[in-house]
Design an enzyme around this catalytic site. Structure first.
Site, mmCIF file in Angstrom:
data_model
loop_
_atom_site.group_PDB
_atom_site.id
_atom_site.type_symbol
_atom_site.label_atom_id
_atom_site.label_comp_id
_atom_site.label_asym_id
_atom_site.label_seq_id
_atom_site.Cartn_x
_atom_site.Cartn_y
_atom_site.Cartn_z
ATOM 1 N N GLU A 292 -61.716 38.768 41.626
ATOM 2 C CA GLU A 292 -61.729 40.540 42.054
ATOM 3 C C GLU A 292 -62.840 41.137 42.845
ATOM 4 O OE1 GLU A 292 -60.032 43.096 39.290
ATOM 5 O OE2 GLU A 292 -61.557 45.438 40.323
ATOM 6 N N HIS B 193 -65.002 42.844 45.669
ATOM 7 C CA HIS B 193 -64.432 43.967 47.386
ATOM 8 C C HIS B 193 -65.452 44.005 48.643
ATOM 9 C CE1 HIS B 193 -61.551 45.183 44.388
ATOM 10 N NE2 HIS B 193 -61.812 45.244 43.396
ATOM 11 N N HIS C 199 -53.913 46.797 41.860
ATOM 12 C CA HIS C 199 -55.746 47.099 41.404
ATOM 13 C C HIS C 199 -55.628 48.921 41.098
ATOM 14 C CE1 HIS C 199 -59.777 48.738 41.686
ATOM 15 N NE2 HIS C 199 -60.544 47.057 41.929
ATOM 16 N N ASP D 259 -66.293 41.853 39.888
ATOM 17 C CA ASP D 259 -65.362 43.351 40.610
ATOM 18 C C ASP D 259 -66.525 43.796 41.321
ATOM 19 O OD1 ASP D 259 -64.180 45.559 41.097
ATOM 20 O OD2 ASP D 259 -64.180 46.782 39.556
HETATM 21 ZN ZN ZN Z 1 -61.701 45.839 40.895
#
Ligand code: ZN
Length: 322
Positions: free
Chosen positions: A7, A9, A160, A285
């Protein structure tokens, strides 16, 4: 040990401009500039961060908000351009990057087509969807084309969080200081309860009876579901649901869960006791969390080394066919 973060980004300037009024990006504040500059780099700076933290592969997805809330005329070309750009980054660094598509969710047929193009033409491995597209949970029948196509293509969909609808923010998180209200509505609680509810609604809405091979990924150690699923399973029984399987069976057979931004052994052990080690995936993340922290957490977690290997890379390699 190989680390694949699932995950992680990025964002495109065009989607950022089209979603500039989103409360989350506005609230990032002073910390924002640093985060945003990392989101926008798909080259040397990102790779340097990965090298410094010992992250071998980032599975990249567009940060919240992406094109979920935009009208179709705006969203379709923006999603297409984002996916092309992402595929370009993967092509330049095939050993380091993998991609999940962004979809124009205001038109489910177009979203299904873009998912297929992203997977079959661009080589992306699934899609990530932020929040409630067009204010709806995806058990709504209008989203069936996307779910059906994901099942057909054999690729997962990652649910998400995004900022909850204004009416929810007001009713559930209002009456506190603006800063506390915002944090509680998002990363401090609300995001996670909403995605957990989204997962339960997909189950109870019969999505997996219609698409039994569909696989959904959720983050943050399961968004509260592992600690609550016994209770939901006990109280919402098949006599009421008329579903093929008990609620808990769907969670165990149709969901993968990541460790994104949640570095607690208590939560990890609860998740492993619920799902087993074959459906848990490592995630940072990035750039909202530090890759070093995520890696150190998993390295020190009180679990079997064989399970650690599955979580760090083995399960992602199998699910995403890496
Ligand atoms: Zn995230």
């Amino acid at each position: 040990m190989r680390f694949i973060g699932i995950e992680e980004h990025y964002r495109t300037a065009a989607i950022a401009e089209a979603t500039a009024s989103d409360p989350y990006m506005k609230a990032l504040g002073a910390r924002g500039r640093e985060v945003l500059s990392r989101l926008e780099d798909l080259g040397s700076r990102r790779l340097a961060d990965m090298d410094a933290a010992g992250i071998d592969v980032q599975v990249l997805s567009h940060t919240l908000p992406a094109t979920e809330q935009l009208d179709a005329a705006t969203a379709i070309p923006l999603a297409r351009d984002a996916n092309d750009m992402l595929a370009g980054a993967v092509e330049r660094h095939p050993e380091r990057f993998v991609g999940l598509a962004t979809l124009p969710m205001s038109r489910a047929d177009a979203a299904a087509e873009e998912l297929e193009r992203s997977v079959t033409t661009l080589g992306l491995r699934g899609a990530l969807i932020n929040g409630l597209p067009q204010g709806r949970f995806m058990d709504h029948p209008s989203f069936s084309p996307v779910l059906e196509r994901a099942e057909h293509l054999g690729v997962p969909l990652y649910l998400h969080p995004a900022v909850p609808p204004a009416s929810v923010r007001e009713a559930y998180y209002g009456g506190l200081s603006p800063e506390v209200s915002h944090q509680l509505a998002t990363a401090g609680w609300g995001w996670h309860m909403e995605v957990g509810l989204h997962a339960l609604r997909l189950i109870l809405g019969g999505v997996f009876d219609r698409f039994p091979r569909l696989q959904i990924i959720i983050g943050h150690m399961g968004e509260g579901v592992p600690s609550m699923i016994w209770r939901t399973n006990a109280k919402v029984t098949q006599r009421t649901t008329k579903l093929d399987r008990p609620v808990q069976d769907y969670f165990v057979q149709n969901f993968y869960v990541t460790t994104s931004g949640f570095f607690s052994s208590t939560a990890l052990l609860s998740l492993l006791l619920t799902l087993g080690a074959d459906r848990v995936l490592f995630a940072v993340d990035y750039p909202y969390n530090k890759s070093e922290d995520a890696r150190a957490f998993l390295e020190a977690a009180p679990i079997a080394q064989a399970d650690r290997e599955k979580i760090a890379h083995g399960n992602a390699e199998r699910l995403l066919r890496l």
